[in-house]
Design an enzyme around this catalytic site. Structure first.
Site, mmCIF file in Angstrom:
data_model
loop_
_atom_site.group_PDB
_atom_site.id
_atom_site.type_symbol
_atom_site.label_atom_id
_atom_site.label_comp_id
_atom_site.label_asym_id
_atom_site.label_seq_id
_atom_site.Cartn_x
_atom_site.Cartn_y
_atom_site.Cartn_z
ATOM 1 N N ASP A 29 14.015 -4.557 110.376
ATOM 2 C CA ASP A 29 14.175 -5.470 111.800
ATOM 3 C C ASP A 29 14.490 -7.111 111.311
ATOM 4 O OD1 ASP A 29 13.365 -2.853 112.933
ATOM 5 O OD2 ASP A 29 11.305 -3.835 112.668
ATOM 6 N N GLU A 236 15.857 -1.291 122.686
ATOM 7 C CA GLU A 236 15.014 -2.108 122.030
ATOM 8 C C GLU A 236 15.773 -3.020 121.066
ATOM 9 O OE1 GLU A 236 12.489 0.045 119.226
ATOM 10 O OE2 GLU A 236 14.238 0.626 117.840
#
Ligand code: FUB
Length: 337
Positions: A29, A236
Site C-alpha cells: 500500500d 479501495e
C-alpha cells in the site's frame, strides 16, 4: 494461502518488471511523496499475525508503520524504522492498514486507518517534525472519518483534500450520507456504484473542514459507473494527482484486481473513467500511488511474489508511468507482455 504453483511463481518472477524496494520486511500500500527533495514512501508493514483468513480481511493484522526513504526511485530504499505503533494509539485496537502522509508549515502528518475495539474502522492522524517520524498520534480519530485508505492531496492553492473509503473489509458499503448502518450492503447490478469520499482538511491538518462528500465516477456517456461493473467500479485505494491541469483519481477495483483512473476538472470531481493503469499483480490486493520525480512519473505498487503469493505478505515496487500525447496513462503489465 497462495493460489499459485511453484512453476507459475517462477515464471512470473522471471518476467517481473521490477523488484521489491526492501526484502527484510514485507511492505504494501505505498503512498509516495517528495519531501525535502527526497522520496519518502509510507507503506503498510505486512506481518503474519497468525489470524485466520476471513472475508473481513482480519488476516491483514498489521501493527505498525515503517517509512522508506530514497534519493531516487531506482536508488536504495532505507528503512527509517518504526514511525508509529498501534499500542501508542489510544483509540485504535488493531489492523493498521494503508497510510498516507502530508506536510504543512514545516510539520508532517501521518494518516492511518485502524479498527477501534468495537470493530469499526476510523482514520487517525499522528504528527511529526520529520518526514520519517516518529509521529505522535492524536488521542481521538478524525471526527467524521470512517472506513479505510486515506490519501491526502495538496492542491495548487495550498488546500489539502483527503480521499478515503474501501469496500468489503473496509466497511464503506455500510455508509450512506456519512452514517453507518450495519444493514447496508454494496449495491448490485445497475444501481450506481459507491464512490470514494473526499473532505477538505482544516488548516491544522487534524480535522475535516467539511462533511465528506461522495465522489462520482462516470462512464463515457456521463452516467455513474454501475455497481455491477466490477471491472471499473471503485473498490479501495484512492490516489489523486494532477497532470497538465487535470485531476487524476486512481483506484483499485478490488475483486477484479485492476488499478484504474478517471479524470476531472476539480478535486471533488465528477471524474470520467479513462482506463487501466496496472494489470493484476500476484496477490489479491492491488494498491498504488503516483508521484513525479526527476522529470518522470512513477507508479509505486505492490505484489506478493516475494512471499510466494501469500496475499497478506506483500512487497512494494516502483516502475515508470508514462502518458501518451493526450494525457492518457499507458497501461502497465507487471510481468511483461
Ligand atoms: O493493506 C490492507 C488493505 O489491503 C488496504 O487498506 C487495502 O487498500 C488493501 O491493499
Amino acid at each position: 494461502m497462495t493460489d499459485y504453483t511453484d512453476d507459475e511463481l517462477k515464471a512470473l518472477a522471471a518476467r517481473a518488471i521490477s523488484q521489491p524496494l526492501v526484502t527484510h520486511i514485507y511492505t504494501a500500500d505505498p503512498s509516495a511523496h517528495v519531501f525535502e527533495g527526497r522520496l519518502y514512501v509510507y507503506p503498510s508493514h505486512d506481518i503474519d499475525a497468525g489470524i485466520p483468513f476471513d472475508d473481513e480481511g482480519s488476516h491483514f493484522g498489521m501493527e505498525d508503520y515503517h517509512v522508506l526513504r530514497m534519493d531516487s526511485p531506482e536508488g536504495e530504499a532505507v528503512d527509517c524504522g518504526v514511525a508509529l505503533h498501534v499500542r501508542d494509539v489510544p483509540w485504535a485496537e488493531r489492523q493498521m492498514w494503508a497510510p498516507d502522509a502530508a506536510t504543512r508549515d514545516g510539520r508532517y502528518y501521518l494518516y492511518f486507518p485502524a479498527k477501534r475495539a468495537d470493530g469499526l474502522f476510523q482514520i487517525g492522524v499522528a504528527v511529526g517534525e520529520r518526514p520519517e517520524g516518529p509521529f505522535a498520534p492524536e488521542p481521538e480519530p478524525i471526527a467524521g472519518s470512517y472506513s479505510i485508505d486515506p490519501a491526502v492531496f495538496r492542491d495548487d492553492d495550498g488546500e489539502h483534500y483527503m480521499y478515503f473509503g474501501g469496500l468489503w473489509g473496509g466497511q464503506l458499503q455500510k455508509y450512506r450520507d456519512n452514517a453507518y448502518d450495519a444493514a447496508h450492503a454494496e449495491p448490485a447490478g445497475d444501481a450506481p456504484a459507491l464512490g470514494p469520499r473526499v473532505a477538505r482538511l482544516a488548516a491544522d491538518m487534524k480535522r475535516f473542514a467539511e462533511a465528506p462528500r461522495e465522489v462520482a465516477i462516470l462512464d463515457e456517456h456521463g452516467v455513474p459507473l454501475r455497481a455491477g461493473d466490477h471491472a471499473r467500479r471503485y473498490f479501495e485505494g484512492p490516489w489523486m494527482h494532477q497532470y497538465r491541469g487535470k485531476y487524476y483519481l486512481s483506484y483499485s477495483t478490488g475483486n477484479t484486481h485492476y488499478l484504474c483512473y478517471a479524470t476531472g476538472d476539480s478535486p471533488y470531481g465528477p471524474f470520467v473513467y479513462q482506463g487501466r493503469i496496472l494489470e493484476p499483480v500476484v496477490g489479491w490486493t492491488t494498491h498504488h500511488s503516483i508521484v513525479e520525480f526527476g522529470g518522470k512519473w512513477w507508479l509505486y505498487y505492490h505484489d506478493a511474489l516475494l512471499s510466494g503469493g501469500v496475499t497478506h505478505l506483500r512487497s512494494v515496487k516502483v516502475t515508470e508511468l508514462r502518458y501518451d500525447g493526450d494525457g492518457r496513462i499507458l497501461t502497465i503489465h507487471p510481468y511483461g507482455g
